[in-house]
Structure formats: structure tokens, C-alpha cells
Design an enzyme around this catalytic site. Sequence first.
Site, PDB file in Angstrom:
ATOM      1  N   GLY A  95       0.844  -1.196   0.000  1.00 27.73           N
ATOM      2  CA  GLY A  95       0.000   0.000   0.000  1.00 27.73           C
ATOM      3  C   GLY A  95       0.872   1.236   0.000  1.00 27.73           C
ATOM      4  O   GLY A  95       2.052   1.161  -0.351  1.00 27.73           O
ATOM      5  N   ASN A  96       0.316   2.354   0.342  1.00 27.66           N
ATOM      6  CA  ASN A  96       1.130   3.580   0.443  1.00 27.66           C
ATOM      7  C   ASN A  96       0.516   4.502   1.486  1.00 27.66           C
ATOM      8  O   ASN A  96      -0.523   4.191   2.063  1.00 27.66           O
ATOM      9  CB  ASN A  96       1.258   4.253  -0.927  1.00 27.66           C
ATOM     10  CG  ASN A  96      -0.105   4.614  -1.505  1.00 27.66           C
ATOM     11  OD1 ASN A  96      -0.814   5.443  -0.955  1.00 27.66           O
ATOM     12  ND2 ASN A  96      -0.469   3.951  -2.601  1.00 27.66           N
ATOM     13  N   HIS A  97       1.173   5.642   1.723  1.00 32.60           N
ATOM     14  CA  HIS A  97       0.777   6.522   2.833  1.00 32.60           C
ATOM     15  C   HIS A  97      -0.369   7.474   2.503  1.00 32.60           C
ATOM     16  O   HIS A  97      -0.670   8.350   3.310  1.00 32.60           O
ATOM     17  CB  HIS A  97       1.977   7.360   3.286  1.00 32.60           C
ATOM     18  CG  HIS A  97       3.051   6.553   3.921  1.00 32.60           C
ATOM     19  ND1 HIS A  97       2.827   5.790   5.033  1.00 32.60           N
ATOM     20  CD2 HIS A  97       4.351   6.378   3.597  1.00 32.60           C
ATOM     21  CE1 HIS A  97       3.944   5.177   5.382  1.00 32.60           C
ATOM     22  NE2 HIS A  97       4.889   5.505   4.518  1.00 32.60           N
TER      23      HIS A  97
ATOM     24  N   ALA B  89      -3.989   7.446  -5.017  1.00 32.07           N
ATOM     25  CA  ALA B  89      -2.603   6.991  -5.180  1.00 32.07           C
ATOM     26  C   ALA B  89      -2.685   5.489  -5.439  1.00 32.07           C
ATOM     27  O   ALA B  89      -2.651   4.678  -4.507  1.00 32.07           O
ATOM     28  CB  ALA B  89      -1.812   7.290  -3.921  1.00 32.07           C
TER      29      ALA B  89
END
Length: 400
Positions: free
Chosen positions: A208-210, A276
Site C-alpha cells: 500500500g502507500n501513505h 494513489a
Amino acid sequence: MLRGKRILLGISGSIAAYKSAQLIRLLVKSGADVKVLMTKSAQDFITPLTLSTLSKNPVLTEFVKDDSGQWNNHVELGLWADLFLIAPATANSIAKLANGICDNLLCATYLSARCPVVFAPAMDLDMLRHPATNANMNKLISFGNSIIKTEHGDLASGLIGKGRMAEPEHIFKFVDEFFEATGPLKGKRVLVTAGPTYEAIDPVRFIGNHSSGKMGFSIAEEAANLGASVILISGPTNQKTDHPLVNLVNVTTAQEMLDSCTQYYGESNISILAAAVSDYKPASVSDQKIKKGHDALAIDLKINPDIAAELGKNKRQDQFNVGFALETENERANAFEKLSKKNFDMIVLNSLNDEGAGFTKDTNKITIIDKNNIVMNYELKNKREVAKDILQAIISRYEN
Ligand code: C5P
């Protein structure tokens, strides 16, 4: 005030039908002209006499009026209304309407209605979370209908949870705000993607990402404040919205986000792709939790669909697509390239090199580049203010 507004209220067979009496009172008191349609089973919960007395109009239940041989014209009713409100909407009626079945007056009127349609579902919590109900509700949203979220509390089944029809006061507020909505985007459909996507590695881990989803949620709410009807398709985030004109669709993976976007894109005028999206996903997902063993572990990745590019391929003349770029080097050049590659009309560049801008922050510093290569730089601002700037830039360029 709803003075002069023509509201068609469709009531289907749920215990929540008793709340329709109060809802009609609120609508009538506010000056609306209310006509009521009931399904057969709704009449088991509340009588037409009660509702005709409160609405000051005959309540319609059948295609044919008793004895007289006259029929209740569903086409006329559909054209009469400024708003068709279906409250309570049972799982059964939702399923029928999502699939175009018209075996009663309410359903036939739905197919004939040209006005906006709003649903206030009412059902038991398990029915509400069943994938079939979910798919049907998403279908209704994809037709441009709105859903007033159910509320949490005691259910008629004795269970406690989500599924209670929204309180009449809340439905009334929704309707009131719906008619109040004005602004340059009134009547427009805006699709927004937000948040990260999660790509499973095994049953407990993911890539995943932030991304916090803050930017996308702010854009969705600001678009709704400007009068748009918004579909917000979000990956996993902690963000919440209860704006009546924002319909939230939760997804997890890039593929799910693409599927949802594809479902809603055709009906959308403006698409703002702020998510994102994970560019890659594991080539295969392990069924079991991967055990610690070797000193090193390699995970094969394969490319995810590019949602923005996919939508861009099918973009019509009357559609306007906006993308985001988060670059760490050659910012402008990369943003320009993305603009044409993904068929964006406008791209919002946020740079990680700017202090205070980026993923989990409350502020952002953007540069907007449009397809005519006009570049606009903005100051560091709160994300809500940034959302306003982005929407103003869209409105001044969108010509439909
Ligand atoms: O190519 P890049 O990921 O930098 O492009 C960013 C833009 O493209 C954003 O608007 C993002 O929402 C969108 N995007 C997408 N699907 C992907 C990757 C990015 O929609 N798989």
C-alpha cells in the site's frame, strides 16, 4: 423551504413505513406538494388513509383505480415530480429497481421518472451488507440516483446495527439541501478517486502507500458544495463524509477501483483522479500467511491497470478528466508527459520537495498545468482551500 416543490414519495414494505407519516408532515409543512405511492406490502404497515390525510392528496397503490376503470398514469406521475423519494426502500424494491422490473405502480413510475431519484433504504443489517444488496445499490448510484445512508441502532429483528432507515428529520434535511444546492456544478456528475489501494501479498499483508485520502475527500465535498452530484471511489482510509451529495463507494484494490470507475464513468461529466493507485501488485497471492524462513524473500510483482489511462481512452468531448502527479524529479516534464499519455485535460502537480506538501499532511502546494500548457502556481494551503482552487480551475476550463 420546499415551497412549490413536487415530491413523489414511494413507500415500500418495511416497518419503517410508519415513519413516512412524520416525513410527509415535514415535507408538507415546508410547502412541498407531496404525492404518495405505496406498494402492496407497504399497506400492511401503514394505511393509505393516514397518508392521504397528511399529504392532502390521494394515495396511489395500483395501476387501475378501483371500480371506475381509470388507471393511474405512471408516466404522468414520473414527469410530474421534481424529486422521487423512495423511503423506506426495501431490499426487494431496490433489487427490482436496479434491474428494471416494473410489476407494480412504484416500479413502473421509477422507470418513467425523469427527475432525480433518492433512496432511503431500510432493512436488517445482514441484508444490508449482503453483496447482492450492495451490488444493487451501486447499480442505482451508477444510474445517477442518490442513497441516504441507513443509521445504526435497534432493528425490528431485535438485532442492533446498521440498516435502520434514516430518521424523517434527516431525510427531510437531505431533501431540503438537495433543492438548496446551487452553484456552477449543479446538475453535473463528478467522479473522484481517493486514497491508496491495497494489494494483497497473503491473507494478512499487503502493498500500500501513505495516501490519507484527505485531498480526494476534500475535492469531493467541495464539488458537492458547488452543486455537483459526486461519486467518490475510495481505497482504504480513515476519512469520512456525510455530505448528502457525495456517494461514497469503498474499494480495496486497483482492479476494484477500475471496475467501479468504469461503472460510473459513462454518466460522469468531470473525473478527478486523486487516488494513489498502486502501480504493481503481487503476481500471485499466497493462500496462507508467508512464514519467516530464509534471510531474504523476493515477491514477484505485476503491473496494475492504469485507471486514469483506461478512462482517458474512452473520454468523450463532453467529459473533462483531471489527474494528479507526485514527482520527485523532473517534475514539470513528467507532468506534461502524463497529461498527454493519460488524456487528461488538466493535471495537478504536487511536489514532495515542497515543505508541508504531500501525502499525510493537512496542507498542499500545487501547480496546475492544463492541456494548453498553461501553468499556474499556488501557495502552500490547507487541503480544503487547495480543493477549491482545483475546482475553480476546472470550472473555468470546462465548457459544458
Ligand atoms: O503515472 P502516475 O501514477 O504518476 O499518475 C498519477 C495519476 O494517474 C493520478 O491521477 C492517479 O490517480 C492516476 N493513476 C491511476 N491508475 C494507476 C496509476 C495512477 O488512475 N494505476
